[in-house]
Scaffold this motif. Structure first.
Motif, PDB file in Angstrom:
ATOM      1  N   ARG A  67      57.368  -2.784  52.976  1.00  0.00           N
ATOM      2  CA  ARG A  67      57.429  -2.677  54.441  1.00  0.00           C
ATOM      3  C   ARG A  67      58.738  -3.208  55.004  1.00  0.00           C
ATOM      4  NH1 ARG A  67      53.717  -6.768  56.233  1.00  0.00           N
ATOM      5  NH2 ARG A  67      55.606  -8.046  56.354  1.00  0.00           N
ATOM      6  N   VAL A  73      46.084   2.611  54.380  1.00  0.00           N
ATOM      7  CA  VAL A  73      47.256   3.114  55.102  1.00  0.00           C
ATOM      8  C   VAL A  73      46.825   3.628  56.476  1.00  0.00           C
ATOM      9  CG1 VAL A  73      49.110   4.823  55.111  1.00  0.00           C
ATOM     10  CG2 VAL A  73      48.512   3.639  52.992  1.00  0.00           C
ATOM     11  N   LEU A  82      46.682   0.720  58.703  1.00  0.00           N
ATOM     12  CA  LEU A  82      48.023   0.312  59.119  1.00  0.00           C
ATOM     13  C   LEU A  82      48.534   1.189  60.267  1.00  0.00           C
ATOM     14  CD1 LEU A  82      49.856  -0.342  55.717  1.00  0.00           C
ATOM     15  CD2 LEU A  82      48.712  -2.004  57.199  1.00  0.00           C
ATOM     16  N   SER A  83      48.137   2.454  60.264  1.00  0.00           N
ATOM     17  CA  SER A  83      48.605   3.373  61.307  1.00  0.00           C
ATOM     18  C   SER A  83      48.014   3.060  62.668  1.00  0.00           C
ATOM     19  CB  SER A  83      48.274   4.817  60.922  1.00  0.00           C
ATOM     20  OG  SER A  83      46.897   5.123  61.125  1.00  0.00           O
ATOM     21  N   TYR A 140      53.528  -1.106  63.853  1.00  0.00           N
ATOM     22  CA  TYR A 140      53.953   0.175  63.295  1.00  0.00           C
ATOM     23  C   TYR A 140      54.110   1.218  64.399  1.00  0.00           C
ATOM     24  CZ  TYR A 140      52.806  -1.713  58.691  1.00  0.00           C
ATOM     25  OH  TYR A 140      52.771  -2.484  57.562  1.00  0.00           O
ATOM     26  N   GLN A 170      57.736   5.550  61.009  1.00  0.00           N
ATOM     27  CA  GLN A 170      56.356   5.221  60.679  1.00  0.00           C
ATOM     28  C   GLN A 170      55.949   5.908  59.392  1.00  0.00           C
ATOM     29  OE1 GLN A 170      53.352   5.700  63.762  1.00  0.00           O
ATOM     30  NE2 GLN A 170      54.897   5.463  65.361  1.00  0.00           N
ATOM     31  N   GLU A 171      56.190   7.201  59.311  1.00  0.00           N
ATOM     32  CA  GLU A 171      55.777   7.962  58.132  1.00  0.00           C
ATOM     33  C   GLU A 171      56.497   7.462  56.880  1.00  0.00           C
ATOM     34  OE1 GLU A 171      53.238   9.939  58.079  1.00  0.00           O
ATOM     35  OE2 GLU A 171      53.008   9.526  60.225  1.00  0.00           O
ATOM     36  N   TYR A 175      54.732   4.181  55.857  1.00  0.00           N
ATOM     37  CA  TYR A 175      53.427   4.416  55.236  1.00  0.00           C
ATOM     38  C   TYR A 175      53.595   4.961  53.818  1.00  0.00           C
ATOM     39  CZ  TYR A 175      52.007   4.224  60.166  1.00  0.00           C
ATOM     40  OH  TYR A 175      51.823   3.865  61.473  1.00  0.00           O
TER      41      TYR A 175
END
Length: 254
Positions: free
Chosen positions: A152, A206, A209-210, A215, A223-224, A227
């Motif tokens: 990250r 994941v 996390l979105s 994020y 972002q993508e 991830y």
């Protein structure tokens, strides 16, 4: 209200899908503390209704307030008859109606500190109960947590939300209990922890996390990328430490 606080509407469906609900033990704890039937409640920052449904299932008439219309739309899909959904930020609520319970589930840190506690007290009946709950959603394996942190790092230094009043994590009493103890409007401040462990598939982790505001502040392409980088270091399933810290307090009679 900060941009981070208002970032969830764009992913309301994912929020409902990937954020875990709350255990029955949470309602049991609140009701036991109240010591009498709780008939009415005001929820601060109801989101998609994770906690709303829990309290409504116990027969509590919940007024669920939420500033984001997309989040409310998700809430309304599963809204029991005893729930009234209101589009409003906590700061927009006007004095008048009072409730036996005012509560916030993983939402209180988004409210502004100025006038927070007098406003909560004004919304409570005498001897009414305030409850707040939340907690970190952390990988239980330290080595995996470090691998995810490293993956990250090029995108985000941290995805944590620091304590709103700067309380060190090592302190016995955590926020908002620290603030509640300082306000003479409240008494019998208690802090408890509900231990919780979850197992998620890597895609669901994941997905979770979105739904995290840190994020969501990144440009969509970044972002993508974040991830994807994190997904590369994950096993098929992950164990999550998702303890819930609960703070309870009682409004002092006038």
């Amino acid at each position: 209200m900060s941009a981070r606080a208002l970032s969830f509407g764009a992913i309301a469906g994912a929020y409902e899908r990937f954020r875990p609900g709350y255990p029955e033990e949470l309602v049991d704890m609140v009701m036991r503390y109240a010591g009498q039937p709780v008939r009415t409640a005001l929820e601060i920052g109801a989101g998609t209704g994770k906690a709303t449904r829990l309290f409504a299932a116990r027969g509590v008439a919940v007024t669920a307030t939420e500033p984001d219309e997309a989040m409310l739309a998700e809430l309304r899909k599963t809204m029991p008859p005893c729930v009234r959904a209101v589009r409003a930020a906590f700061e927009d609520l006007q004095p008048g109606e009072t409730y036996g319970l005012v509560y916030a589930a993983a939402a209180l840190h988004w409210t502004r500190p100025e006038g927070r506690w007098p406003r909560v007290a004004a919304l409570l009946e005498p001897d009414g109960v305030f409850a707040s709950c939340g907690g970190p959603f952390q990988l239980a394996d330290p080595a995996l947590a470090e691998a995810v942190r490293a993956a990250r790092a090029p995108f985000l230094e941290s995805d944590d939300i620091p304590s709103p009043d700067g309380t060190d994590p090592s302190e016995e009493m955590q926020w908002p209990g620290t603030e509640l103890q300082r306000f003479q409007l409240f008494s019998d401040v208690q802090q408890s922890v509900i231990n919780r462990r979850l197992t998620l598939s890597a895609p669901d982790y994941v997905g979770h996390l979105s739904t995290i505001s840190a994020y969501l502040q990144l440009p969509p392409s970044r972002q993508e990328e974040a991830y994807a980088a994190i997904a590369q270091v994950l096993p098929e399933t992950v164990e999550i430490a998702a303890d819930i810290t609960v703070h309870l307090a009682r409004r002092r009679p006038e």
